[in-house]
Write a protein that holds these residues in place. Structure first.
Motif: not given
Length: 87
Positions: A71-87
């Motif tokens: 088992t591994r855990v990876l922390d990362y940054s991403k665009f919030a899911d709210g960004c996908n609505d208009g793009n």
């Protein structure tokens, strides 16, 4: 009477196995993703992210199994899911 004892023993063993699995996952140290990090992902167990109503960068975490079954855990940054609505 013997059947109920066997069933109780099986349930107790199953609960112990679940507890050990949860304890092992809790002890995994998270790795922070950087560009070029080698990822050995066999199976994704869970994906979580900070709750954000607005569009922007949020912290996210992926828990996965590598090709050795560890088992591994990876922390990362991403665009919030709210960004996908208009793009």
């Amino acid at each position: 009477m013997k059947n109920s004892s066997v069933i109780a023993a099986c349930l107790f063993a199953a609960l112990n196995i679940c507890t050990l699995s949860a304890r092992a996952e809790a002890e995994v140290t998270a790795q922070t993703y950087n560009y070029g990090t080698h990822l050995d992902i066999q199976k994704v167990i869970s994906l979580t992210q900070d709750n954000s109503v607005t569009c922007g960068i949020v912290d996210a975490r992926m828990t996965y199994l590598d090709s050795a079954g560890k088992t591994r855990v990876l922390d990362y940054s991403k665009f919030a899911d709210g960004c996908n609505d208009g793009n």
